[in-house]
Design an enzyme around this catalytic site. Structure first.
Site, PDB file in Angstrom:
ATOM      1  N   HIS A 162      45.252  40.271  40.313  1.00 13.62           N
ATOM      2  CA  HIS A 162      43.864  40.139  39.885  1.00 13.62           C
ATOM      3  C   HIS A 162      43.374  41.417  39.222  1.00 13.62           C
ATOM      4  O   HIS A 162      42.512  41.371  38.330  1.00 13.62           O
ATOM      5  CB  HIS A 162      42.969  39.765  41.062  1.00 13.62           C
ATOM      6  N   TYR A 215      33.927  41.546  35.474  1.00 15.88           N
ATOM      7  CA  TYR A 215      35.266  41.969  35.094  1.00 15.88           C
ATOM      8  C   TYR A 215      35.308  43.140  34.103  1.00 15.88           C
ATOM      9  O   TYR A 215      36.364  43.660  33.822  1.00 15.88           O
ATOM     10  CB  TYR A 215      36.023  40.782  34.491  1.00 15.88           C
ATOM     11  N   ARG A 259      44.932  34.049  35.356  1.00 17.95           N
ATOM     12  CA  ARG A 259      44.833  34.008  36.817  1.00 17.95           C
ATOM     13  C   ARG A 259      46.246  33.820  37.346  1.00 17.95           C
ATOM     14  O   ARG A 259      47.066  33.125  36.738  1.00 17.95           O
ATOM     15  CB  ARG A 259      43.930  32.863  37.271  1.00 17.95           C
ATOM     16  N   HIS A 310      36.205  31.845  31.550  1.00 15.31           N
ATOM     17  CA  HIS A 310      34.988  31.879  32.366  1.00 15.31           C
ATOM     18  C   HIS A 310      33.988  30.843  31.874  1.00 15.31           C
ATOM     19  O   HIS A 310      33.728  30.755  30.671  1.00 15.31           O
ATOM     20  CB  HIS A 310      34.330  33.263  32.290  1.00 15.31           C
ATOM     21  N   LYS A 321      40.445  26.488  37.465  1.00 14.08           N
ATOM     22  CA  LYS A 321      39.304  26.823  38.321  1.00 14.08           C
ATOM     23  C   LYS A 321      37.997  26.250  37.793  1.00 14.08           C
ATOM     24  O   LYS A 321      37.148  25.782  38.547  1.00 14.08           O
ATOM     25  CB  LYS A 321      39.196  28.341  38.456  1.00 14.08           C
TER      26      LYS A 321
END
Length: 409
Positions: free
Chosen positions: A343, A379, A224, A369, A263
């Protein structure tokens, strides 16, 4: 014997009912230990409305509403709370959230402050009202993703009102895609050929070549952009050829630099380096300027990329670099390069790994993830040619096994 109280028409008044000197009726009751009251110019719905007065619900109809609310365990008229007051109360309870989430709350509150919907009493908001309001937001030019975020605040706020006994149902409990048009643009991965062309262009450009290693790392690791910007010298182990990812760097709208957790919990990971990524990091560290004063953000120092002010580069810097690179490329070449962003690099990395046959759980780990569904459904951008190639490979494998079995026989 107690004397029955009567109104000016000689009708007996019930407990809590009174008639004021101006003729208006009042009903007084207690809720949560507090005295409350409501008024009406009519006692019964059949009463004529006094001349010059606005249309209003009869007092005894309001009493019936109150009784029904109490029977359901609900506060009368949602405790008089407006949508804006409800959302404000909800967001005040959300402590310890990331600054991006706080910014989202402020955006929703500002929208409600300037919209009549924000002044609407929560008990008056029906399912159809919620849908119509969101449709109006889209007609006013707001994107699907923006409305999705707004609904993402309103729905839990109204659920809080349900849980608190202020409402019976949540008017925002519906599938958004059934109400407004999903006009969001899917961020597609670029092809292997486009990735090579993009990287070659950057590498050979006199101005943008200084960012080549960073862009290559983004394409080859799937990091990221906030994770990449947060990397420090201490996170790069060249001897062990690993990248430690346990935080991200953000910059708020107030230009405050923030170090935050990844995240998701799964975002905290150690990534192995390929030979290409290893060489890129070696070059980045070798070329890294040595500022007189190293910036320190929340105890972190030694950030890999610094801007002209000696502060760590953030996502916005890289997004602008990508934008300018694509603009320059498309001015030179007839075959246009699609939109490429940090991204998109992440999407591309995931798709390339999936295309190469990587185990989905391994890919989930590398991407950071928490839900493998995100890895597989969001993705991974594989198409017809990929499916055709995979079927061909399986068919060939099956044919080879068949031949081997016949030889053994």
């Amino acid at each position: 014997m107690s004397v029955k109280r009567r109104d000016k028409k000689n009708r007996i008044l019930r407990d809590g009912e009174t008639q004021c000197k101006d003729g208006k009726y009042r009903f007084t009751f207690y809720e949560n230990g507090k005295q409350k009251c409501f008024y009406s110019w009519r006692l019964e719905r059949t009463d004529p409305l006094p001349s010059g007065k606005r249309e209003c619900m009869a007092l005894r109809d309001k009493e019936d509403e109150l009784r029904k609310s109490k029977d359901r365990g609900l506060a009368y008229q949602g405790d008089g709370m407006t949508v804006l007051e409800l959302v404000d109360k909800y967001t005040l309870q959300k402590r310890g959230v990331k600054h991006t989430t706080q910014a989202g709350y402020r955006t929703v509150l500002n929208i409600l402050k300037n919209d009549p919907f924000g002044a609407k009493r929560i008990d008056k908001v029906k399912l159809s009202d919620a849908k119509i309001w969101l449709i109006q937001l889209q007609e006013d030019g707001r994107s699907y993703s923006s409305i999705h975020s707004i609904r993402g605040v309103l729905r839990p706020a109204f659920q809080m009102a349900v849980d608190d006994g202020l409402l019976l149902k949540n008017p925002f409990e519906f599938q958004l895609a059934t109400v407004i048009v999903n006009d969001s643009v899917t961020r597609e991965a670029v092809t292997i050929k486009q990735e090579r062309q993009f990287l070659a262009f950057v590498k050979n450009d006199s101005h943008f070549s200084r960012y080549y290693e960073g862009i290559c790392i983004l394409f080859k690791t799937g990091l990221r952009i906030s994770e990449f910007c947060g990397l420090t010298l201490a996170d790069i182990d060249l001897a062990g050829r690993t990248i430690n990812v346990d935080h991200q760097l953000q910059r708020s709208s107030r230009m405050e630099y923030l170090i935050e957790d990844t995240k998701t919990n799964a975002g905290t990971r150690v990534l192995p380096m390929t030979d290409e990524v290893y060489e890129c990091f070696k070059t980045v560290i070798r070329k890294r300027p040595k500022p007189e004063i190293e910036p320190i953000i929340a105890g972190k120092t030694g950030f890999l990329y610094l801007d002209k002010n000696g502060m760590p580069m953030v996502a916005l810097h890289w997004e602008k670099y990508f934008e300018h690179i694509v603009e320059k490329y498309n001015k030179i070449y007839r075959v246009q390069m699609p939109k490429v962003t940090p991204h998109v690099c992440r999407h591309t990395y995931c798709s390339n790994c999936a295309r190469a046959g990587m185990n989905p759980k391994t890919l989930q780990y590398l991407m950071g993830h928490s839900d493998i569904g995100v890895t597989l459904n969001v993705y991974t951008h594989l198409g017809y040619e990929d499916a055709k190639e995979e079927l061909s490979r399986i068919n060939m494998a099956g044919t080879s096994k068949s031949h081997a079995f016949k030889k053994q026989a």
